[in-house]
Design a protein around this motif. Structure first.
Motif, PDB file in Angstrom:
ATOM      1  N   ILE A 133      50.355  99.053 -50.255  1.00  0.00           N
ATOM      2  CA  ILE A 133      50.885  99.017 -48.978  1.00  0.00           C
ATOM      3  C   ILE A 133      52.340  99.169 -49.096  1.00  0.00           C
ATOM      4  O   ILE A 133      53.007  98.127 -49.650  1.00  0.00           O
ATOM      5  CB  ILE A 133      50.446  97.986 -48.261  1.00  0.00           C
TER       6      ILE A 133
ATOM      7  N   MET B 173      52.071  97.688 -41.974  1.00  0.00           N
ATOM      8  CA  MET B 173      51.910  97.145 -43.224  1.00  0.00           C
ATOM      9  C   MET B 173      51.166  95.957 -43.161  1.00  0.00           C
ATOM     10  O   MET B 173      50.360  95.579 -43.850  1.00  0.00           O
ATOM     11  CB  MET B 173      53.316  96.617 -43.873  1.00  0.00           C
TER      12      MET B 173
ATOM     13  N   HIS C 276      47.387  96.410 -42.540  1.00  0.00           N
ATOM     14  CA  HIS C 276      46.676  96.859 -43.739  1.00  0.00           C
ATOM     15  C   HIS C 276      46.316  95.701 -44.543  1.00  0.00           C
ATOM     16  O   HIS C 276      45.335  95.539 -45.183  1.00  0.00           O
ATOM     17  CB  HIS C 276      47.312  97.827 -44.384  1.00  0.00           C
ATOM     18  N   SER C 277      47.678  94.834 -44.929  1.00  0.00           N
ATOM     19  CA  SER C 277      47.252  93.650 -45.803  1.00  0.00           C
ATOM     20  C   SER C 277      46.190  92.648 -45.159  1.00  0.00           C
ATOM     21  O   SER C 277      45.357  92.223 -45.944  1.00  0.00           O
ATOM     22  CB  SER C 277      48.699  93.166 -46.108  1.00  0.00           C
TER      23      SER C 277
ATOM     24  N   CYS D  22      42.723  94.133 -45.791  1.00  0.00           N
ATOM     25  CA  CYS D  22      42.372  94.086 -47.273  1.00  0.00           C
ATOM     26  C   CYS D  22      41.920  92.561 -47.408  1.00  0.00           C
ATOM     27  O   CYS D  22      41.016  92.338 -48.127  1.00  0.00           O
ATOM     28  CB  CYS D  22      43.500  94.384 -48.082  1.00  0.00           C
ATOM     29  N   ARG D  23      42.619  91.616 -47.119  1.00  0.00           N
ATOM     30  CA  ARG D  23      42.345  90.249 -47.282  1.00  0.00           C
ATOM     31  C   ARG D  23      41.109  89.927 -46.574  1.00  0.00           C
ATOM     32  O   ARG D  23      39.982  89.300 -47.385  1.00  0.00           O
ATOM     33  CB  ARG D  23      43.325  89.291 -46.606  1.00  0.00           C
TER      34      ARG D  23
ATOM     35  N   PHE E 205      44.830  94.786 -52.972  1.00  0.00           N
ATOM     36  CA  PHE E 205      45.998  95.474 -52.532  1.00  0.00           C
ATOM     37  C   PHE E 205      47.083  95.309 -53.304  1.00  0.00           C
ATOM     38  O   PHE E 205      47.476  94.145 -53.880  1.00  0.00           O
ATOM     39  CB  PHE E 205      46.218  95.439 -51.207  1.00  0.00           C
TER      40      PHE E 205
ATOM     41  N   ALA F 218      51.234  94.951 -52.776  1.00  0.00           N
ATOM     42  CA  ALA F 218      52.444  94.743 -51.567  1.00  0.00           C
ATOM     43  C   ALA F 218      53.744  95.495 -52.398  1.00  0.00           C
ATOM     44  O   ALA F 218      53.952  94.864 -53.447  1.00  0.00           O
ATOM     45  CB  ALA F 218      52.589  93.269 -51.151  1.00  0.00           C
TER      46      ALA F 218
ATOM     47  N   LEU G 242      52.354  89.585 -45.447  1.00  0.00           N
ATOM     48  CA  LEU G 242      52.234  90.910 -46.251  1.00  0.00           C
ATOM     49  C   LEU G 242      52.081  90.536 -47.783  1.00  0.00           C
ATOM     50  O   LEU G 242      51.012  91.263 -48.513  1.00  0.00           O
ATOM     51  CB  LEU G 242      53.442  91.540 -46.181  1.00  0.00           C
ATOM     52  N   VAL G 243      52.547  89.616 -48.066  1.00  0.00           N
ATOM     53  CA  VAL G 243      52.367  89.347 -49.708  1.00  0.00           C
ATOM     54  C   VAL G 243      51.269  88.422 -50.057  1.00  0.00           C
ATOM     55  O   VAL G 243      50.538  88.503 -51.452  1.00  0.00           O
ATOM     56  CB  VAL G 243      53.696  88.624 -50.044  1.00  0.00           C
TER      57      VAL G 243
ATOM     58  N   ALA H 218      48.001  89.386 -52.721  1.00  0.00           N
ATOM     59  CA  ALA H 218      48.101  90.541 -53.224  1.00  0.00           C
ATOM     60  C   ALA H 218      47.943  90.531 -54.393  1.00  0.00           C
ATOM     61  O   ALA H 218      48.160  89.643 -55.411  1.00  0.00           O
ATOM     62  CB  ALA H 218      49.681  91.208 -52.969  1.00  0.00           C
TER      63      ALA H 218
ATOM     64  N   LEU I 225      52.633  92.750 -56.688  1.00  0.00           N
ATOM     65  CA  LEU I 225      53.768  92.697 -55.861  1.00  0.00           C
ATOM     66  C   LEU I 225      55.003  93.356 -56.531  1.00  0.00           C
ATOM     67  O   LEU I 225      55.153  93.029 -57.694  1.00  0.00           O
ATOM     68  CB  LEU I 225      54.030  91.179 -55.360  1.00  0.00           C
TER      69      LEU I 225
END
Length: 323
Positions: free
Chosen positions: A140, A148, A151-152, A155-156, A162, A164, A181-182, A185, A188
């Motif tokens: 991402i 963004m 998408h995150s 995925c979670r 993923f 980030a 977002l983070v 991940a 990162l």
């Protein structure tokens, strides 16, 4: 290993200023700043973080799926990416917006002033990455902020690994968005300044970040790369020496491309960072983010010079093969 790269697809307009921005900046007058710099050169190049990362992976032999949005003006660009190993079938075509554009001026100190027009990128939030199939990893990269975060979250929710890579979007995202977002991940990616922005805006300490991500990768420019994991010693990797310095735009994207491709090959974090560092060096030696080229023999020769024969032996069977 199937990897999707979700991020911006743009054209870069790169100006060169023969001087130093710092010589024209008056700290006490920054609230009234009004400056114009006379450029001595203009280069129009292909760019966008998602496209840059996907391109780098393609030239290394991987075939990533690029996820993003462009305008009708991007036909030639998509053909170029396809020719260099990128799967573009998931790229959304906007009916009424132009492809995103990045405008950047670089001075003699390699300092940069930039502006980004999102255009069709704003439609990336309408892409449902879950509908594109199964992936081992989703990258991402900087894109429309709504895309963004979507998408995150996707995925979670689905348990998909993923990476980030908020990069320049950190300046425009608030703490809640960055946390969204983070969180969770597998990787990162930031540079050193962006790492501090993450801390400042989220309120997280470095330990807090490592509680929430699997691997934290921080690039430090000429001082190399530091990779951190909770409960593990940091891994430090130096940059690969450059033969010349031309223009730095896209260096971080190339690093990510090399790192992720080497990860897909099953190599260690140290080797992945080394591959990323050498690919990044190829970018800094050229003007434009996708203008570099190399032979397998030359890449391996430079890799040996930078990191030794044992390191080269680990990557030699992978360069130029499709994974």
């Amino acid at each position: 290993m199937r990897i999707a790269v979700a991020g911006s697809i743009a054209t870069d307009h790169l100006f060169t200023f023969e001087g130093r921005f710092a010589d024209s900046l008056l700290v006490e007058q920054l609230s009234k700043i009004s400056l114009s710099f006379l450029a001595s050169d203009l280069q129009v190049r292909r760019g966008g973080t998602g496209a840059n990362i996907a391109f780098g992976m393609g030239v290394l032999g991987h075939r990533p799926l690029l996820v993003g949005a462009v305008g009708k003006d991007a036909g030639d660009y998509l053909s170029w990416l396809q020719e260099h190993g990128v799967d573009t079938q998931a790229v959304r075509l906007s009916e009424d917006k132009a492809t995103a554009r990045f405008t950047c001026t670089t001075d003699d100190d390699q300092a940069q002033l930039a502006t980004f027009y999102p255009g069709a990128m704003a439609e990336a939030a309408e892409i449902d990455i879950a509908a594109l199939g199964a992936f081992d990893l989703v990258v991402i990269a900087p894109d429309d902020p709504g895309a963004m975060l979507r998408h995150s979250a996707s995925c979670r929710d689905r348990g998909v690994a993923f990476a980030a890579d908020p990069s320049q979007q950190l300046a425009f995202m608030d703490g809640a968005s960055i946390r969204g977002l983070v969180e969770g991940a597998s990787y990162l990616f930031t540079n050193a300044y962006e790492a501090e922005l993450v801390h400042d805006k989220t309120g997280w300490s470095a330990d807090d970040v490592l509680d929430r991500v699997g691997v934290r990768v921080i690039t430090h420019g000429a001082d190399g790369i530091v990779i951190s994991r909770k409960g593990e010693d940091d891994i430090t990797v130096p940059v690969a020496p450059a033969r010349q310095i031309a223009e730095p735009t896209g260096v971080g994207d190339a690093f990510r491309a090399g790192f992720l491709t080497a990860t897909a090959w099953g190599l260690s974090l140290e080797r992945a960072a080394q591959v990323g560092a050498l690919l990044a060096t190829h970018v800094v030696e050229t003007v434009g983010t996708q203008e570099y080229a190399f032979t397998k023999a030359d890449f391996l020769s430079r890799f040996t010079e930078a990191y030794g024969e044992a390191a080269c032996a680990d990557i030699s069977t992978h360069i130029g093969t499709d994974h």
